[in-house]
Design an enzyme around this catalytic site. Sequence first.
Site, PDB file in Angstrom:
ATOM      1  CB  ALA B  10      -9.553 -10.306 -13.596  1.00 44.24           C
ATOM      2  CB  CYS B  42     -12.482  -4.186  -8.175  1.00 43.32           C
ATOM      3  SG  CYS B  42     -12.750  -4.789  -9.884  1.00 43.32           S
TER       4      CYS B  42
END
Lengths: 452, 452
Positions: B10, B42
Amino acid sequence: MDIVIIGGVASGAKAAAKVKRLLPHANVKIYTDDTHVSYSSCGLPYYIQGNFSDYTSLLVRSPEEFKSSGIDVFLQSKVDKILPEQKDILVSVACKSELVHYDKLIIATGARPIRPEIAGINDYENIFTLRKIEDGINIREKMLNSKKAVIVGGGYIGIELLEAFSRNGVYTELFEQSSQIMPSIDYEMSEIIKNRLNSIENKNFGLHTDTVITEFIGENGVLTGVKASDGKEYECEIAVVCAGVRPNVELANEAGIEIGETGAIKVNKLMRTSIENIFACGDCAEKTHIVSGKKVWIPLGSTANKEGRCAAMNVAGIYCEFEGVLGSMVTRCLNTTIAMTGLTEKEAQKIGFKPVSVIVNKYDKVAYMPDTGEISLKVVADKITGLLLGAQAVGSIGADKRVNTVTSGLIGHLTVEEFSKNDLTYSPAYSPTIDPLLNAMQILCKKTARSC
Amino acid sequence: MDIVIIGGVASGAKAAAKVKRLLPHANVKIYTDDTHVSYSSCGLPYYIQGNFSDYTSLLVRSPEEFKSSGIDVFLQSKVDKILPEQKDILVSVACKSELVHYDKLIIATGARPIRPEIAGINDYENIFTLRKIEDGINIREKMLNSKKAVIVGGGYIGIELLEAFSRNGVYTELFEQSSQIMPSIDYEMSEIIKNRLNSIENKNFGLHTDTVITEFIGENGVLTGVKASDGKEYECEIAVVCAGVRPNVELANEAGIEIGETGAIKVNKLMRTSIENIFACGDCAEKTHIVSGKKVWIPLGSTANKEGRCAAMNVAGIYCEFEGVLGSMVTRCLNTTIAMTGLTEKEAQKIGFKPVSVIVNKYDKVAYMPDTGEISLKVVADKITGLLLGAQAVGSIGADKRVNTVTSGLIGHLTVEEFSKNDLTYSPAYSPTIDPLLNAMQILCKKTARSC
């Protein structure tokens, strides 16, 4: 102590209940010309839609509940005069006039629908406005027996009724005299509403902006259609005029109570009017806009409740200030949630800010999730100070979340830069990794004179 | 200019893309021991659930996209050492070690799942942790061929997997060693989660708090069940250990980079580490809590993205501060949304505030509307100053809206009294007339030392 309240829908009913709790020994009386008291008029479009079957669900407290808590409710009792010098009101009940004494008076007379002067508007039985419970009952009944409807006005009530009629299979033509659906928001945002609504497959309605009704037409007192400024005639069996509301201030005005620049009753933060011992609250009262500091008249049920509570506290001798409103609102029409808070760009401009703005169009969740919707979000700030001024959102239900997140920023008088430090919740099922609101703030930040 | 980034999920991926846009002539290289780069971890529980069918939906940018924008991505390339004095890193690629020079280095090594020392944990093939894309693919495949599962740990990932397994018809036993599901929130709120989940009709799962797995049991390398501290054995064909994560700081630590009190890499607001020309961001880096001012380690994807962007800007010579986090989060398990922001009451207590709190249980909309859900909302404030400290919400999807509304109040350092002047949006389809958040604030206000 005699506490008299004129009007009992939202603020009046709230004030009565609150003041009786604070002063159990006071005589609390509500006078209203309505046939009902303490109800959620905001729920009427959903009753008409059939979201619930019994209109009594809309009643918050019944006259019997008021009675059992020691509050007297006088329905269908028109107050003809306020006599501040003798601290009386003059009430008509069943063709009889009587004087009723007050020590403290709360005016909660609300607002009433505007009926524009359109030819034929008073000539036919099936032309309605929507304000009271009877209106809702009558509209629902007529709608269920109609195939075609006309709605005059594209504000909240207009588009909420469009949803109700559409969902009940009634083909509906909506006419709005201005160039936009929801005239209270900025034009580009209203175009997004229009495009979303027009993109509904097999839609059973037409949206006409820049168009007025020039005449209601019918036979034997029964409406059969309308003539519009586009030169066409539209058949209908029911028409609802949703051309806005105006505050009921005549009673206050005649009594010498000061009326504000907005046309509503002038009150201070304690909900006191210009005459001692007389308070006003709810839709009949003027409000202060927290962002601009200007007087405004934005009649809403949530505000009415807060003002009613605040008036009651001050009547009871407990100091309470009502700070004002942000003009926050949310509504829905079919596939589209519409929410706003604070100032629009056009309002900000008018007031004298140098507004800058941004519109972002984003998914409301991470794109790979099911049921991902779209949100268009407009944020407005002052170029010079960087102060956040307002936000508008149109799209999926998530539009409402973003606008509420901005409300607290407005209460805190945050700049865009400060707001852009915000840490919003994230999960793929609830928002993209970087929320549209933060995307918007980052872009907007660069448009202000402050570096971000 | 050589810009080297270690890690590319990320914050690393974000930093690479951003710095290349800011410095188009720089050599930007990402080294990662992972088989994928730039993905939404996620989203893995939702991939496992089957909310979308192709795991490549989770990829934000492919190595080819990086390549075409001039960024070199080295997958399965383990960085063995950082040599700050000579500004090199030592990388193993396919059994070969090589030195790679950097002018600026960004450490984005992330975090890894904790594998507690439970007997048998390394003995069976069907015991998983969830962090990388392969983990997700393997868990989904195994889940689809299982009837019974065990989840070890009741935090975010644990309950998200509970939803995934339950929705796929796999009977699941979840074990949490502490006395509450979602140990990061206050106990009473976690009890509400437990009660909501346990009230699901025909639920196909069991929730066990205060219970640890003492042994994984199986045959021929295949797991067949677990022994728990309640003395019972539970059969299962798949187990996922969701016992939290720890930051990957070994590489930084060995290079002499300062590790913070939380165990994550210490950084300043510019994402600089203690060694010049070396930045850190994402799950491996320490954060500052905006409400408490304390160092915290709350690894989340949304924060990682912001930190990656901020690190990139400072690498490129554009001043950018990352202020910190509020600890905002949202997740979902079946019928229950769980959201929080700011400090919990127990955290506030620990830090030295004198917290007061309130829990309200309310409908999320006006009661007469269809699909009205319930929300339990806890708001925490400091008794002495009245300062708002945090909020937690459990219930319908509307829980998320209320918590986000509080985030901006925390950024603005509002008191409860100030917040209670808020003007939230109202419509029967979106909230009660007085929103639960304002109910809570009104009650909480009276518990603080400030009059409201």
